[in-house]
Design a protein around this motif. Structure first.
Motif, PDB file in Angstrom:
ATOM      1  N   UNK A  86       1.021   6.656  -6.896  1.00 32.82           N
ATOM      2  CA  UNK A  86      -0.076   7.598  -7.130  1.00 32.82           C
ATOM      3  C   UNK A  86       0.404   9.031  -6.919  1.00 32.82           C
ATOM      4  N   UNK A  87       1.186   9.219  -5.864  1.00 27.97           N
ATOM      5  CA  UNK A  87       1.694  10.543  -5.525  1.00 27.97           C
ATOM      6  C   UNK A  87       2.630  11.063  -6.619  1.00 27.97           C
ATOM      7  N   UNK A 140       0.827  -1.201   0.000  1.00 26.17           N
ATOM      8  CA  UNK A 140       0.000   0.000   0.000  1.00 26.17           C
ATOM      9  C   UNK A 140       0.865   1.256   0.000  1.00 26.17           C
ATOM     10  N   UNK A 141       1.931   1.255   0.798  1.00 28.02           N
ATOM     11  CA  UNK A 141       2.808   2.424   0.867  1.00 28.02           C
ATOM     12  C   UNK A 141       3.434   2.691  -0.502  1.00 28.02           C
ATOM     13  N   UNK A 159       2.278   1.688  -3.393  1.00 27.20           N
ATOM     14  CA  UNK A 159       1.208   2.077  -4.316  1.00 27.20           C
ATOM     15  C   UNK A 159       0.886   3.563  -4.146  1.00 27.20           C
ATOM     16  N   UNK A 160       0.844   4.018  -2.887  1.00 26.31           N
ATOM     17  CA  UNK A 160       0.588   5.432  -2.626  1.00 26.31           C
ATOM     18  C   UNK A 160       1.682   6.284  -3.238  1.00 26.31           C
ATOM     19  N   UNK A 161       2.919   5.796  -3.138  1.00 25.49           N
ATOM     20  CA  UNK A 161       4.041   6.543  -3.708  1.00 25.49           C
ATOM     21  C   UNK A 161       3.862   6.704  -5.219  1.00 25.49           C
TER      22      UNK A 161
END
Lengths: 111, 653
Positions: free
Chosen positions: B123-124, B116-117, B119-121
């Motif tokens: 997206x960011x 998740x971390x 994946x967030x990166x």
């Protein structure tokens, strides 16, 4: 112990599907409906669940409301394109500080 | 030996030579473009394989690093007028630095949280590239002219050779790395992070270094990507690409350079695969044939379950059938990826190359490189000078509470140099917690542990191990995927200078030390009587042998104090006697031992002094004979043993 593990797992999946369907009913009037609408929401839902702690129902509600507010503030202050940025940064940081979630229980390592 | 070198190195040389020769004979711009892309994805996937294969983490950020590298290189060229070399180095540096920055928080996580971390990166990153319009051109995209290399402009053919040369370089460097102490440490920490720390190999720093390295390769690949396409858009580097890259690594085969290469050809071919119906039919047909072959072969040899054989056949069958029925395959891309990934994960968990490697090594009977002769034991485990009997390890009013449970409640004791000090007590008396506090797994609630009168670091297995205290684990914490020899080699790491420096290892300068490490580790295996099983994976050793290996691995640290946590738990009688001999032998090298034990006869037979715990406190101290007579001990502990001499000693955890 005489409890069918398969059935219990099926029941819990059924329940989570029911709650998701309920969320779908609630969200449909405020966004466009389509087969791909889930992908944006799934990441958000999963983020909220992990940040709050996977075992904490109460935490999920609090974090969910908080994230929603944060997104609105960000899109107002920084422009609508940046809407999701603070949430994502916060997600990585929250996980780093509390890997089991803000409302989750600390796990004791055993050997 | 020669056969092995010829086959393995020869195959690599042949492949690169063939690839380099292609543009000389084939003058087709389209084929050249595809092969260039293959080289770029090769570098990218070798980088991804570090975190996915070796660290065992689902990394969803590699597409982001590709994008970051591409934009860095592009902006260096367009805004700063850099040459190709400088721009590529900048992209590599950005990959390493951002990779380290992401890894510092993210690698404290495991499993879904880590995914998740990352994946967030991703997206960011896409969001930032999109929104920083003044810098990146936003959704409009960024056009780049291919910069010259040392002042010479490159035509597509020369650029292709450059990409191939870089892939070969990366291949060589990674092979050096993965065959070194670093590669072993990566695998070790995936199997047991706790034991890796306890062997003085920092789990966290290795993870961060590995991830940063993989991200750096992502950045480098990004630079080449930018020079190749000469046009960038943030939307290229989204989630979907990440999933395709992951598919490439898993399908090709994890933990394998060849696997990454096969995966890269898949990723490079994928767009064509979907638009070219004939190609799609051929590949899915080949997949079905492979699934049938592997499935039937596995079923006949009974190495796999029916589900494992049938599911991939059904999935690839669906691909073939679907390909015939559907007019436009592009519309079904997600379903196609899903089916492919599913059939590989179920049918070939080791990927195409993992499967092929097994098959080929059987076919050619590739012999393993011979082991060197074991080093003299005096070099590996130098005997310590005659012990003085003075205090070596001192506990001062040590407490560890879990909520209201006082697992360790004010323990003060002294372990004298050169002794075997027994620590006994009934189940739940706090023995294991005490050991975990001393060795740094738990931080004490209060109190101190002193070694030579100086306080030991608290709450860090890694630092305590570095200070000279080694330990074994009651519920074995071996690196199960590594061989017995490699298990010991991981713990030997500190004895070699070059192997610790990442750049030296990448250049291949760690190899002489590698031979020595093998010889040293073999000496320790011989010491515990496992030399003939050096090549056996730890998970395939018998239970007794696993217990002996734990001790061999811990002694590789050359510890001053060795903590043995129930080394005899669950051992059958012959193994028990052998284990006692091993403990005596380790002790005879001058190692002070703290022995946690359940078997009273083991304690009586080995220990110079004994401390008895009950309810987190000390209830008796003295020599084994003295202790045995004390009524409190008989009541708390020995009574229980007399009631059931065969009490399962491993029951406490």
């Amino acid at each position: 112990m005489g409890i069918s593990a398969t059935r219990t797992v099926m029941l819990s999946y059924g329940l989570s599907g029911m709650v998701a369907a309920l969320a779908g009913i609630l969200v449909s009037p405020i966004t466009t409906v389509g087969p791909t609408m889930a992908s944006a929401l799934v990441l958000k839902a999963f983020s909220v669940a992990v940040v709050a702690g996977l075992e904490s129902g109460f935490g999920v509600v609090i974090v969910g409301v908080f994230l929603g507010a944060l997104e609105s503030i960000a899109s107002y202050q920084l422009g609508s394109g940046w809407r999701e940025a603070p949430g994502l940064v916060l997600l990585i940081l929250a996980l780093a500080v509390r890997p089991t979630g803000v409302f989750g229980k600390a796990v004791i390592r055993k050997v | 030996m020669w056969k092995r070198l010829l086959l393995i190195r020869g195959a690599e040389l042949l492949m690169f030579a063939l690839l380099a020769a292609v543009p000389l004979t084939v003058h087709n711009a389209y084929v050249l473009g595809l092969l260039t892309l293959l080289a770029i994805y090769g570098i990218l996937l070798i980088g991804l394989d570090v975190s996915v294969g070796y660290l065992g983490q689902v990394n969803l950020a590699q597409a982001a690093f590709l994008g970051l590298g591409a934009y860095t290189a592009g902006l260096c060229v367009e805004r700063l007028g850099c040459g190709m070399l400088l721009a590529a180095l900048a992209a590599l540096a950005v990959g390493v630095i951002l990779g380290a920055l992401l890894a510092l928080p993210a690698l404290r996580l495991e499993g879904p949280q880590f995914a998740l971390a990352t994946l967030s990166f991703t997206a960011l990153t896409v969001l930032t590239l999109n929104e920083l319009e003044w810098l990146t051109g936003g959704a409009q995209g960024l056009s780049i002219t291919r910069p010259p290399l040392f002042g010479h402009p490159l035509d597509p053919r020369q650029f292709y050779w450059l990409c191939m040369a870089l892939l070969a370089l990366v291949w060589l460097a990674m092979r050096n790395l993965l065959a070194s102490q670093w590669g072993r440490a990566f695998e070790a920490l995936r199997d047991s992070p706790i034991a890796t720390d306890a062997m003085g190999v920092g789990t966290y720093r290795h993870k961060v270094a590995g991830f940063a390295l993989g991200s750096g390769l992502g950045g480098l690949a990004g630079a080449l990507y930018a020079f190749n396409f000469q046009y960038l858009q943030p939307q290229t580097f989204v989630y979907e690409l990440t999933v395709i890259l992951l598919l490439g690594v898993v399908l090709g085969g994890r933990k394998s350079l060849w696997g990454a290469f096969v995966g890269a050809s898949l990723v490079a071919l994928l767009p064509n695969l979907l638009s070219n119906k004939l190609l799609f039919e051929t590949i899915s047909g080949l997949g079905l044939a492979l699934a049938l072959f592997a499935g039937v072969r596995g079923l006949l040899r009974k190495t796999i379950r029916p589900f494992q054989a049938i599911a991939p056949i059904l999935a690839t069958g669906l691909l073939v059938g679907g390909g015939l029925a559907v007019r436009n395959t592009e519309d079904w891309r997600k379903a196609i990826f899903a089916l492919m990934l599913f059939s590989v994960v179920v049918g070939l968990p080791e990927g195409l190359m993992g499967f092929a490697a097994k098959f080929l090594s059987q076919l050619f009977r590739i012999p393993q490189a011979p082991l060197p002769a074991p080093s003299p034991l005096d070099e590996v485990l130098p005997a310590r000078p005659e012990a003085t009997g003075g205090p070596l390890l001192e506990l001062r009013d040590l407490k560890r509470h879990f909520g209201g449970v006082k697992a360790v409640d004010g323990i003060s004791m002294t372990v004298r140099a050169g002794q075997i000090h027994g620590l006994i007590g009934p189940n739940g008396s706090g023995k294991s917690t005490l050991v975990n506090v001393i060795s740094g797994l738990y931080t004490p609630t209060s109190g101190q542990v002193l070694l030579h009168g100086a306080p030991l670091p608290q709450g860090s297995l890694f630092k305590t191990a570095r200070a000279g205290v080694a330990r074994t684990f009651q519920n074995l914490q071996l690196f199960s995927g590594l061989t017995a020899l490699e298990n010991v080699m991981v713990a030997l790491r500190d004895n070699y200078r070059r192997s610790r420096s990442l750049p030296l290892v990448l250049l291949g300068l760690g190899r002489p030390e590698e031979k020595r490490a093998q010889a040293d580790a073999l000496a320790l295996l011989e010491f515990v009587g496992l030399a003939d099983q050096a090549r056996t994976p730890a998970r395939d050793l018998t239970y007794g042998a696993q217990r002996f290996l734990e001790i061999a691995r811990a002694t590789a640290r050359r510890p001053e104090v060795l903590i043995l946590d129930e080394p005899a738990a669950g051992l059958a009688h012959p193994d028990l006697l052998r284990q006692m001999e091993i403990i005596k032998k380790v002790h005879s090298r001058g190692v002070t031992i703290l022995l946690i034990e359940h078997h009273m006869d083991v304690v009586s037979g080995l220990c110079d002094a004994v401390t008895v715990l009950d309810g987190g406190r000390i209830i008796a101290e003295g020599t084994p004979t003295e202790v045995k007579r004390q009524p409190k001990v008989i009541e708390a502990y020995l009574g229980e043993v007399e009631a059931g001499p065969a009490a399962p000693a491993g029951a406490e955890s």
